[in-house]
Structure formats: structure tokens, C-alpha cells
Design a protein around this motif. Sequence first.
Motif, short mmCIF file in Angstrom:
data_model
loop_
_atom_site.label_atom_id
_atom_site.label_comp_id
_atom_site.label_asym_id
_atom_site.label_seq_id
_atom_site.Cartn_x
_atom_site.Cartn_y
_atom_site.Cartn_z
N GLY A 128 12.69 12.66 -14.02
CA GLY A 128 11.86 11.89 -14.94
C GLY A 128 10.94 10.86 -14.32
O GLY A 128 10.20 10.16 -15.02
N SER A 129 10.96 10.72 -12.99
CA SER A 129 10.01 9.84 -12.30
C SER A 129 9.98 10.23 -10.82
O SER A 129 10.84 10.98 -10.35
N ILE A 130 8.96 9.74 -10.13
CA ILE A 130 8.94 9.85 -8.66
C ILE A 130 8.53 8.47 -8.14
O ILE A 130 7.40 8.04 -8.33
N ASP A 131 9.48 7.79 -7.52
CA ASP A 131 9.24 6.41 -7.10
C ASP A 131 8.86 6.30 -5.63
O ASP A 131 8.13 5.39 -5.24
N VAL A 132 9.41 7.22 -4.82
CA VAL A 132 9.19 7.16 -3.37
C VAL A 132 8.85 8.56 -2.86
O VAL A 132 9.53 9.52 -3.20
N ALA A 133 7.77 8.65 -2.08
CA ALA A 133 7.46 9.91 -1.40
C ALA A 133 7.50 9.64 0.09
O ALA A 133 6.69 8.86 0.60
N PHE A 134 8.45 10.25 0.78
CA PHE A 134 8.51 10.13 2.24
C PHE A 134 7.99 11.44 2.82
O PHE A 134 8.71 12.45 2.84
N ASN A 135 6.72 11.43 3.21
CA ASN A 135 6.04 12.63 3.70
C ASN A 135 6.25 12.69 5.21
O ASN A 135 5.49 12.11 5.98
N ASN A 136 7.27 13.41 5.59
CA ASN A 136 7.82 13.26 6.94
C ASN A 136 7.88 14.56 7.74
O ASN A 136 7.92 14.52 8.97
N ALA A 137 7.87 15.70 7.07
CA ALA A 137 8.00 16.97 7.80
C ALA A 137 6.90 17.08 8.84
O ALA A 137 5.75 16.70 8.60
N GLY A 138 7.25 17.59 10.00
CA GLY A 138 6.24 17.74 11.05
C GLY A 138 6.77 18.62 12.16
O GLY A 138 7.98 18.89 12.24
N ILE A 139 5.85 19.06 13.00
CA ILE A 139 6.24 19.89 14.15
C ILE A 139 5.56 19.33 15.40
O ILE A 139 4.57 18.61 15.32
N LYS A 162 3.37 2.44 -10.41
CA LYS A 162 4.07 1.96 -9.21
C LYS A 162 4.50 3.13 -8.34
O LYS A 162 4.61 4.26 -8.82
N GLY A 163 4.77 2.82 -7.09
CA GLY A 163 5.28 3.85 -6.18
C GLY A 163 5.11 3.41 -4.74
O GLY A 163 4.29 2.55 -4.42
N SER A 164 5.92 4.01 -3.88
CA SER A 164 5.80 3.75 -2.44
C SER A 164 5.69 5.09 -1.72
O SER A 164 6.56 5.95 -1.85
N ILE A 165 4.60 5.23 -0.97
CA ILE A 165 4.40 6.44 -0.16
C ILE A 165 4.52 6.03 1.30
O ILE A 165 3.88 5.07 1.74
N ILE A 166 5.36 6.76 2.03
CA ILE A 166 5.51 6.51 3.46
C ILE A 166 5.19 7.81 4.19
O ILE A 166 5.85 8.84 3.95
N ASN A 167 4.17 7.78 5.01
CA ASN A 167 3.75 8.97 5.74
C ASN A 167 4.18 8.83 7.21
O ASN A 167 3.87 7.81 7.84
N THR A 168 4.85 9.83 7.74
CA THR A 168 5.29 9.72 9.13
C THR A 168 4.15 10.08 10.08
O THR A 168 3.71 11.23 10.14
N ALA A 169 3.67 9.07 10.77
CA ALA A 169 2.70 9.28 11.85
C ALA A 169 3.51 9.26 13.15
O ALA A 169 4.52 9.97 13.28
N SER A 170 3.12 8.45 14.09
CA SER A 170 3.83 8.31 15.38
C SER A 170 3.17 7.18 16.14
O SER A 170 2.00 6.85 15.89
N PHE A 171 3.89 6.64 17.11
CA PHE A 171 3.24 5.62 17.96
C PHE A 171 2.02 6.20 18.68
O PHE A 171 1.09 5.47 19.00
#
Length: 249
Positions: A77-88, A131-140
Motif C-alpha cells: 500500500g505504499s513505497i517509502d524507500v527505494a534502494f536502487n543498488n543492483a549492479g555489476i 514523501k520518500g527516500s531514494i538511495i542510488n548506489t554509486a561508488s567512490f
Amino acid sequence: MQRLQDRVAVITGAGSGIGLATAQRFAQEGAKIVAVDLDEVAGAKVADEVGGLFVRADVADEDDVVRMYQTAFDTYGSIDVAFNNAGISPPEDDSILDTGIEAWRRVQEVNLTSVYLCCKHVLPYMRRQGKGSIINTASFVAVLGSATSQISYTASKGGVLAMSRELGVQFAREGIRVNALCPGPVDTPLLRELFAKDPERAQRRLVHVPIGRFARAEEIAAAVAFLASDDSSFITASEFLVDGGISGA
Ligand code: NAD
């Protein structure tokens, strides 16, 4: 009351490494987890462990991305956090002189186009909620470049960082925060596989880490939980470095 109590979090690449550790940490903090991965066995295992939902999806495929958020919303019923993290990481020598166009394209699709698709299709849910928090995995390497020759990977992560900054600014007034997580080297299957092919590379990488070791996935997950929670309510459009001091050295 826990920090992520009843927040619905969609985590891509949840079957292994940083995604797995984050699913475990989010669950400890009270979140409802939607674990997304290409790997059915690993994804279903983590979903089972954290009492969440598993959705098999290829994050580079737009239909799959639409379906994974629809399934998450229909279930919780909601999406509060998206952790977009998959990577190769690149499958072969990735210096610009040696990398082939097909390998380049695949890395951009999985690491960068996927983040574009995930942000594009989760934002309408978050805008409706206000509202919402999106965290995208980049890298140093998105911030510093790489000393170990990985052009397609570095370019893809630079794109993730730039996109996160732009979206963070664009949606700040709508209560949606977007941050780029920039880990240093983390001891996960992705890194182990890379170093198994080229053990000297591990040593070359390690000398650049002031703390003197690679991160544990749980240390990255702790930072993701902070970015997902209201404890980071004034942080958006950031490059959030969790790098053992690399960027300061
Ligand atoms: P990992 O290989 O341990 O886990 C990645 C997961 O993503 C796997 O479960 C895999 O099945 C899944 N996956 C891969 N392609 C997918 C696709 N197309 N669709 C859905 N799922 C897919 O890797 P990790 O080290 O935990 O890396 C996670 C993220 O962190 C990646 O974006 C990586 O680039 C980034 N990162 C890793 C390090 C490191 O040193 N390990 C450092 C900086 C950034």
C-alpha cells in the motif's frame, strides 16, 4: 518505535552483498522489505529470512521495473524507500583501450539505465504520498575515478551520481530525498570475484584505504539505513561517501 517501523522498502540486488546486508538491517529497524534480484534462489532466501516479499526482476528491463513497484504497492500500500543498488562489475579488462562496445553497453544498462528506470517508475508513487527516500548506489570511483582501470564501471557510477544530484534538487520541495551512496571497496562477492581474477589489484586498491581494510557490507547497510530514515531528513542530492577515508587521503 524503530527508525524504519512499517516503512516499505524496495531493495534491488537484495540477494547478495550490500543489498543483502541492507535487507537484514532494514528488517531489524522495522521495515517491510521487497527484495528484488535476478537470482531467484538468493532473492527468495533473503525475503524469507526477513519476512518480506521477493520479486524476481531484471532492473535493466523497464517492464520488470514497472512490475516490481506495482507488486510492492499492491502488497503493502505504499513505497517509502527505494534502494536502487543492483549492479555489476565489468567482465573483462576494462581499460578504455581494451573494453568492447558490448561490454560497455551492458555495464551502462545494468548500472546506470537501471537507476534511471527505477527512479522514473518509483517517483510517481512517492509524489502521490508526498514523501520518500531514494538511495542510488554509486561508488567512490564516481567522485575520484579509479586507479585500477575500469572505464565502463566508473562512467556508469558517475552517471548515477549526477542523476541523483539532479533528482535530489528537482524533488526536494515535494518531500522526496534522493542521495547517491558512494561506498569504498566492500568485501562482497562482486569484489571477491574481481580480485580472484587479479589478486594484485586487491593490494593496489587496499593501499588507498586509510582505514587499512575493505568495508564489511554491514557497515554500508548502516549508512543506507540512516539515509532511508528521518535521521537524515536534511540530506538530499548528496554524494554520501562511506569509503574508509579514501576521499580524504
Ligand atoms: P554483489 O554482486 O554481491 O550483489 C549484487 C546483486 O545484484 C546480486 O545479488 C545480483 O544477482 C544482483 N543483480 C545483478 N544484476 C542484476 C539485474 N540486472 N537485475 C537485478 N539484480 C541484479 O555486489 P555488491 O558488491 O553488493 O554491489 C552492490 C552495489 O554496490 C553495486 O551497484 C556495486 O557496483 C556497488 N558497489 C560495490 C562496491 C564493492 O566494493 N563491493 C563498491 C562500491 C559500489
